[in-house]
Design a protein around this motif. Structure first.
Motif, PDB file in Angstrom:
ATOM      1  N   HIS A 416      46.577  40.056  39.326  1.00 43.33           N
ATOM      2  CA  HIS A 416      47.729  39.197  40.043  1.00 43.33           C
ATOM      3  C   HIS A 416      46.937  37.822  40.406  1.00 43.33           C
ATOM      4  O   HIS A 416      47.675  36.828  40.071  1.00 43.33           O
ATOM      5  N   TYR A 417      45.653  37.940  40.866  1.00 44.59           N
ATOM      6  CA  TYR A 417      45.033  36.694  40.810  1.00 44.59           C
ATOM      7  C   TYR A 417      44.787  35.524  39.927  1.00 44.59           C
ATOM      8  O   TYR A 417      44.898  34.660  39.894  1.00 44.59           O
ATOM      9  N   LEU A 418      44.783  36.272  38.638  1.00 43.04           N
ATOM     10  CA  LEU A 418      44.951  35.485  37.149  1.00 43.04           C
ATOM     11  C   LEU A 418      46.243  34.845  37.412  1.00 43.04           C
ATOM     12  O   LEU A 418      46.571  33.735  36.788  1.00 43.04           O
ATOM     13  N   ILE A 419      47.180  35.767  37.173  1.00 42.53           N
ATOM     14  CA  ILE A 419      48.710  35.139  37.213  1.00 42.53           C
ATOM     15  C   ILE A 419      48.712  33.909  38.043  1.00 42.53           C
ATOM     16  O   ILE A 419      49.315  32.949  37.571  1.00 42.53           O
ATOM     17  N   GLN A 420      48.336  34.335  39.312  1.00 41.26           N
ATOM     18  CA  GLN A 420      48.579  32.839  40.038  1.00 41.26           C
ATOM     19  C   GLN A 420      47.901  31.508  39.772  1.00 41.26           C
ATOM     20  O   GLN A 420      48.242  30.535  39.835  1.00 41.26           O
TER      21      GLN A 420
END
Length: 558
Positions: A416-420
Motif C-alpha cells: 500500500h505504501y508504494l501505491i500511495q
C-alpha cells in the motif's frame, strides 16, 4: 615520516552548504579525530577548493574529503572531481540525504568515490566513525597515491557491456566507463592493442587488459574470491541473496566453517532494488546495494568465505558428506548445505524482446543504466513491489515512467505504501490491462507495441527503455531429481514433504524432516526458492537464520 608526525599535519575536510549540517559534521569529526588531525570546514564547493589550494601551497596532507551531494552551484560530485586535481590521493566520501544509488554510481565513475553516507549519520559511533577509521587506515597504507581504478570500454548499446558494468557495480568494484566511440575510449583500445570489434575491454587496476571477459575471469582479476580455501566445510550456502547472506552471517558467527557460493553478485533480486522502505530498522529506507554490502561485510567479519562467479551444477549425498559440484568440474563438500538460490524474473515472451535484451530491454532494476534514462520516457512491465520501487527511483530523472499492468490495478501485488507514492508522483502513470505485444529497434530499443487486453486495441509507442519485472521462476533446474520440488520447481521442505504424515520416499532417518529440511537429510532451503515462501526480504533473512539453527540440530544428531 612517523605516523605521529604525519597525522599532526593531516587534514580532514568537510563541505556542506547547510550551516547546521556543516557544523554537526565538523563537531563529530573533532570529537573523534581532533587530537591528531586538523578538521577544516567549508560551506560551498568553491570555498572548499580554495581551502584545498591553500593547504597544498603549505604542504599539508589531506587524508579524507567529505562532500554533500546536493549543493547549489557546484554539487558534491563536481566538487570532488576538481578536488582530485589538487589532492588525488585523498579518500572521498559523498554525503546524501537519500539512498541515491544514481549519485553514488556517478561518483564512482567520475571521482573514484570511496564511500557514501546517508544523512543523518547518528549515532556517529556506528555510522560515521567506522567508515572514517577504515578510510584513514587505507590512506596511510596507500602512501597517499591515487587509487588505481578498473576501466571498462564498451559500446553504449552492447548487452555484454551492460552486463559487465552491472556485475562490477553489484560487487562493489569501483570502475570508470568509457564509450568506444569517444576519444578516451579509443585511446584505451589502442593502448591495449584492441579494437571495437571485440567489446567490452576491461583494464584492471593493475593495467591488465581483458578482452570480452566472462564473469569468472573478471572476478578473479578484480579481487573477488572465486576458489574455496578448503575442500571440506561445516556448511555450504548456495546463493548470495538475503537468505544466503543471512545463513552465512549466522553460520559463521556461531562457529561453523562456512562458505557462500554465488554465481553472479551477492544481494540477489533485493540487491538490485533501488529502495527498500519496509525492512525492519530502516524507517527512511535503504537501497538494496547498501543492505547487501553491509551484510556481505558482516559475513566476512565473522569468517565466512564468499565465492563469486561460481556456477553450481550439481549436489550429491556421499555418506555423511554433501558434495556441491561446479560447472568447471571441481567440487566442495560439507556436513550440510543450505539452498538459497532465490528466483529470477521470468522472460517476456514476445517478438523482438530477446534480440534487444541489454540494448534497451532489461530485467530487474539495472541501476547502472538509470543515469542514461534522464529526460526519457521509460516503461516498466510488472505490478509487484520490485516494479514499484524501480518506478519511484527512475522517476527522479526520467521524463515519464509508465507502469504496464496486466490486471485492473496495483492492489493485488504491491504494498500500500508504494501505491500511495506512485499515485502522488506526477510523472508516473499506470496503464491497467496492458501487455507488451512486441519490441522494435535495430541496434537498440526504439518502439513498443502495447495491447489492451480488454478492448484488444494495439498502440505503437516510442520507447528506448523497458524494464521487466514479471513473476518469479526458481533457480533450481540444476538440482534435477536430487531434492523434491513442486510442479513449478520450488523446493519442498519440512511439513510439505509429509502431507500424509509419512516421510518422503527414500528418507532413511527415524525422524521426520525438520521445518526447512529438504528430502535429503542435511540439505536445507531458505528464502524465495522454497515452496510457498513469503517472497519478502525480511522473511528470507529470517529463514536463513532459522536454517542455521536447524543445521546445528542436524549436526548434533549426526
Amino acid at each position: 615520516m612517523t605516523q605521529a608526525a604525519e597525522t599532526a599535519r593531516t587534514v580532514i575536510l568537510t563541505v556542506d552548504d547547510d550551516p547546521g549540517v556543516s557544523r554537526a559534521v565538523a563537531r563529530d569529526l573533532r570529537r573523534r579525530y581532533g587530537a591528531g588531525h586538523r578538521i577544516v570546514r567549508a560551506e560551498s564547493g568553491e570555498s572548499a577548493l580554495e581551502a584545498l589550494r591553500e593547504l597544498k601551497l603549505r604542504g599539508d596532507l589531506v587524508a579524507v574529503i567529505l562532500a554533500d551531494y546536493r549543493m547549489p552551484q557546484m554539487n558534491g560530485i563536481e566538487f570532488l572531481e576538481q578536488a582530485l586535481d589538487v589532492y588525488p590521493g585523498a579518500r572521498r566520501v559523498l554525503l546524501t540525504a537519500y539512498a541515491d544509488t544514481n549519485a553514488a554510481i556517478d561518483a564512482i565513475n567520475v571521482v573514484d568515490l570511496d564511500h557514501y553516507l546517508l544523512k543523518p549519520w547518528d549515532p556517529p559511533e556506528e555510522k560515521l566513525y567506522p567508515v572514517l577509521d577504515d578510510l584513514l587506515e587505507a590512506w596511510r597504507r596507500s602512501d597517499h597515491r591515487p587509487v588505481p581504478t578498473t576501466k571498462v570500454v564498451g559500446h553504449r548499446w552492447s548487452a555484454r557491456s551492460s552486463d559487465v558494468r552491472e556485475f562490477l557495480a553489484r560487487n562493489q568494484v569501483p570502475y570508470r566507463w568509457y564509450s568506444s566511440d569517444e576519444p578516451e575510449g579509443r585511446r584505451l583500445l589502442a593502448a591495449a592493442g584492441a579494437d571495437d570489434a571485440r567489446l567490452p575491454l576491461v583494464i584492471t587496476a593493475e593495467g591488465a587488459p581483458l578482452v570480452e571477459p566472462g564473469d569468472a575471469e573478471l572476478a578473479a582479476h578484480v579481487g573477488l574470491a572465486t576458489t574455496p580455501t578448503a575442500d571440506f566445510y561445516d556448511l555450504v550456502v548456495i546463493g548470495g541473496g538475503p537468505a544466503g547472506l543471512g545463513s552465512a552471517v549466522y553460520g559463521a558467527s556461531e562457529g561453523l566453517r562456512t562458505v557462500l557460493v554465488e554465481r553472479s553478485a551477492t544481494g540477489g533480486q533485493a540487491g538490485q532494488s533501488s529502495r527498500i522502505e519496509n525492512y525492519l530498522g530502516f524507517p527512511d529506507g535503504v537501497s538494496g546495494g547498501q543492505l547487501t554490502e553491509r551484510a556481505r561485510r558482516q559475513a566476512a567479519k565473522f569468517g565466512a568465505e564468499i565465492l563469486t562467479a561460481r556456477e553450481v551444477t550439481g549436489l550429491d549425498a556421499s555418506g555423511s558428506a554433501r558434495v556441491v559440484r561446479f560447472a568447471d568440474g571441481s567440487s566442495v563438500a560439507a556436513h550440510s548445505v543450505i539452498l538459497a538460490t532465490g528466483v529470477s524474473y521470468r522472460q517476456l515472451e514476445c517478438p523482438g524482446v530477446q534480440e534487444l535484451t541489454g540494448r534497451g530491454v532489461f530485467y530487474g532494476s539495472a541501476l547502472t543504466e538509470a543515469p542514461s534514462c534522464q529526460g526519457h520516457d521509460v516503461y516498466i512491465v510488472g505490478g509487484a513491489n520490485s516494479a514499484g520501487q524501480a518506478a519511484m527511483y527512475l522517476a527522479r530523472g526520467a521524463k515519464s515512467v509508465t507502469l504496464l499492468v496486466r490486471g485492473p490495478d496495483l492492489s493485488a501485488s504491491m504494498s500500500h505504501y508504494l501505491i500511495q507514492q506512485i499515485e502522488q508522483a506526477p510523472n508516473i502513470s499506470v496503464r491497467p490491462h496492458t501487455v507488451v505485444e512486441s519490441a522494435h529497434g535495430s541496434d537498440h530499443l526504439e518502439q513498443l507495441t502495447l495491447r489492451d487486453t480488454v478492448s484488444g486495441a494495439s498502440e505503437l509507442v516510442d520507447a528506448q527503455w523497458l524494464f521487466v519485472f514479471i513473476g518469479a521462476a526458481p533457480l533450481t533446474d540444476w538440482l534435477d531429481e536430487t531434492v523434491l520440488r513442486d510442479e513449478r520447481g520450488f523446493i519442498l521442505a519440512g511439513p510439505d514433504l509429509t502431507p500424509d504424515g509419512r516421510p518422503p520416499a527414500g528418507w532413511e532417518l527415524d525422524r521426520p524432516p525438520y521445518h526447512l529440511e529438504t528430502s535429503v537429510p542435511g540439505v536445507f532451503v531458505a528464502g524465495d526458492a522454497r515452496a510457498e515462501s513469503a517472497k519478502r526480504v525480511a522473511s528470507a533473512v529470517g529463514e536463513g537464520a532459522m536454517a542455521v539453527m536447524l543445521v546445528h540440530r542436524y549436526l548434533e544428531q549426526s
